[in-house]
Design a protein around this motif. Structure first.
Motif, PDB file in Angstrom:
ATOM      1  N   PHE A   1      -2.035 -13.558   1.352  1.00 39.25           N
ATOM      2  CA  PHE A   1      -1.066 -12.466   1.492  1.00 39.25           C
ATOM      3  C   PHE A   1      -0.908 -11.700   0.185  1.00 39.25           C
ATOM      4  N   ALA A   2      -0.786 -12.414  -0.931  1.00 37.38           N
ATOM      5  CA  ALA A   2      -0.592 -11.747  -2.223  1.00 37.38           C
ATOM      6  C   ALA A   2      -1.793 -10.878  -2.590  1.00 37.38           C
ATOM      7  N   GLU A   3      -2.998 -11.351  -2.291  1.00 39.10           N
ATOM      8  CA  GLU A   3      -4.201 -10.549  -2.556  1.00 39.10           C
ATOM      9  C   GLU A   3      -4.226  -9.305  -1.681  1.00 39.10           C
ATOM     10  N   ILE A   4      -3.879  -9.449  -0.413  1.00 39.72           N
ATOM     11  CA  ILE A   4      -3.845  -8.296   0.487  1.00 39.72           C
ATOM     12  C   ILE A   4      -2.759  -7.318   0.050  1.00 39.72           C
ATOM     13  N   TRP A   5      -1.598  -7.844  -0.332  1.00 41.69           N
ATOM     14  CA  TRP A   5      -0.498  -6.989  -0.809  1.00 41.69           C
ATOM     15  C   TRP A   5      -0.957  -6.166  -2.018  1.00 41.69           C
ATOM     16  N   ALA A   6      -1.609  -6.825  -2.970  1.00 40.61           N
ATOM     17  CA  ALA A   6      -2.090  -6.119  -4.160  1.00 40.61           C
ATOM     18  C   ALA A   6      -3.071  -5.019  -3.774  1.00 40.61           C
ATOM     19  N   HIS A   7      -3.966  -5.303  -2.841  1.00 39.75           N
ATOM     20  CA  HIS A   7      -4.945  -4.292  -2.430  1.00 39.75           C
ATOM     21  C   HIS A   7      -4.267  -3.147  -1.682  1.00 39.75           C
ATOM     22  N   TYR A   8      -3.219  -3.440  -0.941  1.00 38.65           N
ATOM     23  CA  TYR A   8      -2.469  -2.365  -0.289  1.00 38.65           C
ATOM     24  C   TYR A   8      -1.886  -1.418  -1.337  1.00 38.65           C
ATOM     25  N   LEU A   9      -1.342  -1.983  -2.414  1.00 36.88           N
ATOM     26  CA  LEU A   9      -0.798  -1.144  -3.488  1.00 36.88           C
ATOM     27  C   LEU A   9      -1.912  -0.399  -4.209  1.00 36.88           C
ATOM     28  N   HIS A  10      -3.061  -1.068  -4.446  1.00 35.64           N
ATOM     29  CA  HIS A  10      -4.201  -0.377  -5.058  1.00 35.64           C
ATOM     30  C   HIS A  10      -4.603   0.843  -4.222  1.00 35.64           C
ATOM     31  N   ILE A  11      -4.766   0.618  -2.934  1.00 35.86           N
ATOM     32  CA  ILE A  11      -5.311   1.646  -2.044  1.00 35.86           C
ATOM     33  C   ILE A  11      -4.350   2.816  -1.890  1.00 35.86           C
ATOM     34  N   THR A  12      -3.089   2.532  -1.582  1.00 39.31           N
ATOM     35  CA  THR A  12      -2.146   3.624  -1.338  1.00 39.31           C
ATOM     36  C   THR A  12      -1.864   4.420  -2.602  1.00 39.31           C
ATOM     37  N   ASP A  13      -1.767   3.747  -3.754  1.00 47.45           N
ATOM     38  CA  ASP A  13      -1.493   4.460  -5.000  1.00 47.45           C
ATOM     39  C   ASP A  13      -2.674   5.341  -5.391  1.00 47.45           C
TER      40      ASP A  13
END
Length: 343
Positions: A245-257
């Motif tokens: 979950f934490a890895e996916i969360w980080a990638h969500y922030l990477h992608i949207t930002d």
């Protein structure tokens, strides 16, 4: 990150700037506006009732409301532990790490996510312990525990961080990535246990009640160099459901930002070949994350190629499988629900 332009001369300015590179006018960040404001011209009125953060001498360009009793800005006041003031190397590392942390706090605020500090809730509130293994003489473990995020400031040094990246066989390791990953653990704790998202989480990521210590022991005994299984974004994500979950969360922030930055800077056209729609028409509040991912895959490929043209490694060296996209969609819906609940 949205685009910022100097109100005095119109030159492009950066989120971290304290002075305009074009006209040398002073700049400061007002957290309530999520925007940089000028010291002079008509924008100067936006400074009334605000004063600089107490950590301005160490690079913070944020403002604090005159009505606030805390002398530090909303980002700096989240620091619970920092190096001693006479540890100048530690504070130089802290200043570099704080750049990434301010970007994180800005993005969380922009997404409308709740931020409850440890000052407001000592048990479980968000706090950062930022110490350096290079200067403290102690081992500093990067991690999260009950709202407290610990980060080794030695990671702000490129040579140290790169050596650890190679040792751990990781494709990507940055200070901003550390903050985004660890804040994922914090929001898992805040948003999921005991609520309506708990069972959907377990159905998609697995049962987080499995032994965490045993899971990490298995992970670090694995053969290095093996690509992750299709359902995981990184090998580390496969270690435990909470790490996934934490890895996916980080990638969500990477992608949207990154996509928001591309939109704000008018990087046209849509990188998907033959597409008629430009990035500026992207809707970041869409219910289906697949639309954003479709654009992201093409865009990430484009800026990976740009880096290769400069002899640099890929900034996004990852493959998004259908299972990973489904998990990103879960985080997207979770963020939307949290924002709605906070309003």
């Amino acid at each position: 990150m949205q685009r910022f332009d100097c109100a005095r001369c119109g030159v492009l300015i950066s989120f971290e700037d304290s002075r305009c590179p074009g006209c040398d006018d002073g700049l400061a960040y007002r957290p309530d506006l999520l925007s940089l404001v000028n010291h002079s011209s008509d924008e100067g009125a936006l400074l009334q009732g605000w004063h600089p953060c107490a950590e301005r001498s160490w690079g913070c360009n944020w403002l604090v409301s005159d009505a606030d009793d805390n002398p530090r800005c909303p980002a700096c006041r989240l620091n619970r532990k920092t190096p001693p003031r006479d540890d100048t190397i530690g504070w130089e590392q802290l200043a570099r790490a704080a750049v990434a942390k301010r970007r994180l706090v800005h993005q969380l605020s922009d997404l409308g996510l709740p931020i409850t500090s440890y000052h407001e809730r000592p048990d479980g509130g968000l706090a950062f312990d930022l110490l350096s293994s290079a200067t403290s003489g102690q081992r500093v473990v990067i991690g999260h525990a009950n709202g407290v995020i610990s980060v080794d400031l030695a990671e702000s040094t490129d040579a140290h961080r790169e050596s650890v990246r190679v040792w751990l066989d990781e494709a990507y390791r940055t200070m901003l990535g550390h903050f985004r990953h660890e804040i994922g653990h914090y929001y898992w704790q805040v948003l999921i246990p005991g609520g309506r998202w708990e069972e959907p989480f377990r159905a998609l990521f697995g049962d987080e009640r499995a032994s965490y210590s045993e899971a990490l022991q298995r992970h670090y005994r694995r053969d290095p160099g093996q690509p992750p299984a299709p359902e995981f974004i990184t090998p580390y994500a496969s270690s435990h459901p909470r790490e996934d979950f934490a890895e996916i969360w980080a990638h969500y922030l990477h992608i949207t930002d990154t996509l928001q930055t591309a939109v704000q800077h008018s990087l046209f056209p849509d990188p998907r070949r033959g597409a008629s729609r430009g990035l500026a028409q992207l809707d970041f509040d869409v219910d289906d994350m697949a639309e954003l991912i479709e654009v992201w895959v093409g865009f990430a490929g484009s800026f990976n190629e740009l880096n290769r043209s400069m002899g640099k490694p890929d900034p996004y060296p990852f493959t998004l499988s259908a299972q990973v996209v489904e998990k990103l969609g879960f985080v997207h819906r979770l963020v939307q629900d949290a924002r709605t609940s906070a309003q």
